[in-house]
Design an enzyme around this catalytic site. Structure first.
Site, PDB file in Angstrom:
ATOM      1  N   TYR A 145       0.843  -1.207   0.000  1.00  0.00           N
ATOM      2  CA  TYR A 145       0.000   0.000   0.000  1.00  0.00           C
ATOM      3  C   TYR A 145       0.873   1.250   0.000  1.00  0.00           C
ATOM      4  CZ  TYR A 145      -3.882   3.053   1.510  1.00  0.00           C
ATOM      5  OH  TYR A 145      -4.836   4.047   1.615  1.00  0.00           O
ATOM      6  N   VAL A 188     -11.653   2.431  14.212  1.00  0.00           N
ATOM      7  CA  VAL A 188     -12.911   3.071  14.627  1.00  0.00           C
ATOM      8  C   VAL A 188     -14.082   2.096  14.440  1.00  0.00           C
ATOM      9  CG1 VAL A 188     -14.521   4.961  14.178  1.00  0.00           C
ATOM     10  CG2 VAL A 188     -12.059   5.413  14.177  1.00  0.00           C
ATOM     11  N   ASP A 274       3.459  -1.061  12.285  1.00  0.00           N
ATOM     12  CA  ASP A 274       2.369  -0.169  12.686  1.00  0.00           C
ATOM     13  C   ASP A 274       2.967   1.172  13.138  1.00  0.00           C
ATOM     14  OD1 ASP A 274      -0.740  -1.005  13.614  1.00  0.00           O
ATOM     15  OD2 ASP A 274       0.044   0.807  14.556  1.00  0.00           O
TER      16      ASP A 274
HETATM   17  N1  UDP Z   1      -5.937  -0.958  16.053  1.00  0.00           N
HETATM   18  C1  UDP Z   1      -6.287  -1.446  17.312  1.00  0.00           C
HETATM   19  N2  UDP Z   1      -7.342  -2.302  17.401  1.00  0.00           N
HETATM   20  C2  UDP Z   1      -8.075  -2.677  16.319  1.00  0.00           C
HETATM   21  C3  UDP Z   1      -7.732  -2.168  15.051  1.00  0.00           C
HETATM   22  C4  UDP Z   1      -6.637  -1.308  14.950  1.00  0.00           C
HETATM   23  O1  UDP Z   1      -5.647  -1.112  18.330  1.00  0.00           O
HETATM   24  O2  UDP Z   1      -9.033  -3.455  16.488  1.00  0.00           O
HETATM   25  C5  UDP Z   1      -4.813   0.008  15.960  1.00  0.00           C
HETATM   26  C6  UDP Z   1      -3.798  -0.302  14.873  1.00  0.00           C
HETATM   27  O3  UDP Z   1      -2.816  -1.194  15.343  1.00  0.00           O
HETATM   28  C7  UDP Z   1      -3.261   1.073  14.573  1.00  0.00           C
HETATM   29  C8  UDP Z   1      -4.442   2.005  14.836  1.00  0.00           C
HETATM   30  O4  UDP Z   1      -5.350   1.253  15.616  1.00  0.00           O
HETATM   31  O5  UDP Z   1      -2.223   1.400  15.468  1.00  0.00           O
HETATM   32  C9  UDP Z   1      -5.131   2.471  13.574  1.00  0.00           C
HETATM   33  O6  UDP Z   1      -5.411   1.337  12.803  1.00  0.00           O
HETATM   34  P1  UDP Z   1      -6.227   1.383  11.445  1.00  0.00           P
HETATM   35  O7  UDP Z   1      -6.191   0.006  10.865  1.00  0.00           O
HETATM   36  O8  UDP Z   1      -7.559   1.983  11.665  1.00  0.00           O
HETATM   37  O9  UDP Z   1      -5.436   2.412  10.506  1.00  0.00           O
HETATM   38  P2  UDP Z   1      -3.880   2.638  10.166  1.00  0.00           P
HETATM   39  O10 UDP Z   1      -3.018   1.726  11.000  1.00  0.00           O
HETATM   40  O11 UDP Z   1      -3.754   2.351   8.718  1.00  0.00           O
HETATM   41  O12 UDP Z   1      -3.654   4.049  10.521  1.00  0.00           O
END
Ligand code: UDP
Length: 313
Positions: A145, A188, A274
């Site tokens: 990505y 979210v 992450d």
């Molecule tokens: N995350 C979490 N629990 C979940 C899903 C995601 O703690 O059930 C965390 C994830 O590890 C990340 C953050 O929330 O640090 C945002 O994740 P998301 O997948 O929404 O977006 P991205 O990582 O692409 O910003």
């Protein structure tokens, strides 16, 4: 009529954009989607409209449509979705933008690329400004990505320099709101659905990693302003995000309070690569997009999102 193509138009952001664009009767909106992560339910309310058209199509394949504007939003965007078939994600980014740039070149259309804060990777500069070149792992599980989106940006600017194609590049930070897929695995949607169902709230890592959460209506306003700038020489890239920074524990707490849920927090391993911190610097957006800034605070946006997710239960 202005002919407007929205790729990924049945997805979360794409469908919210289509809904906004069809409100202007001078717009004819063509929504393209292969329904890999997009959903027909997102565009169902638009299907009856005379100025809306849906075409099931994969942007990896060329298509010939005479259009004036192209919003290239097609790509799975949640980590579990884009990691399900990573090579396909890269192809969607690269072949998708190449096909859309060729279309823009052929019909002298303006093309907006939906890029992402992921181009900054796990950032060493905080908050993230557009000049920052990022810290991306080229061989990790997010690379399909991140690098796909970075290469798409580079193709946009090369088509502009080499062929004079009219481009705009926006970098979207974490966005949430109605039409999110409740199962797409983003934080979210996960937290709200878990809270509403009384299931455990899954915190990845220790929950201290941060994100900027932008309500989708604010994003759509920024997108439309960027496309229709009176000063067309501003190409971006421009960050579109809410500068409010929250960690995942704070987000979980807010969701629990707002839903009145008894769900418990459980801790799960942090996925690879992450990002630790992410916060949008929107100085450029404010300056270039007529004072644009998010107006929906996280509390209000969560209330509206919870109302949407309740309708899905
Ligand atoms: N995350 C979490 N629990 C979940 C899903 C995601 O703690 O059930 C965390 C994830 O590890 C990340 C953050 O929330 O640090 C945002 O994740 P998301 O997948 O929404 O977006 P991205 O990582 O692409 O910003």
């Amino acid at each position: 009529m202005k002919r407007i193509l929205v790729t990924g138009g049945a997805g979360f952001v794409g469908s919210n954009l289509c809904a906004r664009l069809v409100r202007d009767p001078e717009n004819h909106v063509i929504c393209l989607d292969n329904l890999f992560t997009g959903r027909m339910s997102n565009i169902q309310p638009l299907m009856e409209l005379e100025n809306f058209q849906f075409i099931e199509h994969n942007v990896q394949e060329p298509i010939d449509l005479q259009v004036d504007q192209i919003y290239n939003a097609a790509c799975p965007a949640s980590p579990p979705a884009y990691q399900k078939s990573p090579t396909d994600t890269t192809k969607t980014c690269i072949f998708g933008i190449l096909n859309m740039l060729e279309l823009a070149k052929k019909y002298d259309a303006t093309l907006m690329q939906f890029s992402t804060s992921e181009v900054y990777g796990d950032p060493q500069v905080h908050p993230q400004v557009e000049e920052y070149r990022g810290c991306v792992n080229p061989i990790g599980i997010r690379s399909c990505y991140d690098e796909g989106k970075r290469c798409a940006e580079s193709l946009c600017f090369d088509y502009h320099r080499e062929f004079g194609v009219k481009i705009k590049v926006i970098r979207i930070f974490n966005t949430y709101g109605p039409n999110m897929d409740p199962q797409d695995g983003r934080v979210v949607s996960n937290f709200i659905m878990q809270a509403l169902r009384g299931e455990d709230i899954t915190i990845y890592g220790d929950g201290t990693q941060t994100r900027s959460f932008q309500y989708v209506d604010d994003l759509i306003e920024g997108i439309v302003r960027m496309m229709n700038l009176s000063r067309p020489d501003f190409l971006g890239p421009v960050n579109l995000g809410n500068p409010g920074e929250f960690n995942m524990l704070e987000l979980a707490q807010k969701v629990l309070e707002k839903t009145g849920s008894q769900s418990k927090l459980v801790f799960r391993p942090l996925p690879g690569d992450d990002p630790v911190r992410r916060q949008a610097d929107i100085t450029v957006a404010k300056r270039e997009l007529g004072g644009w800034e998010p107006v929906v605070a996280l509390d209000e946006g969560l209330d509206r999102s919870i109302a949407y997710f309740k309708t899905l239960l």
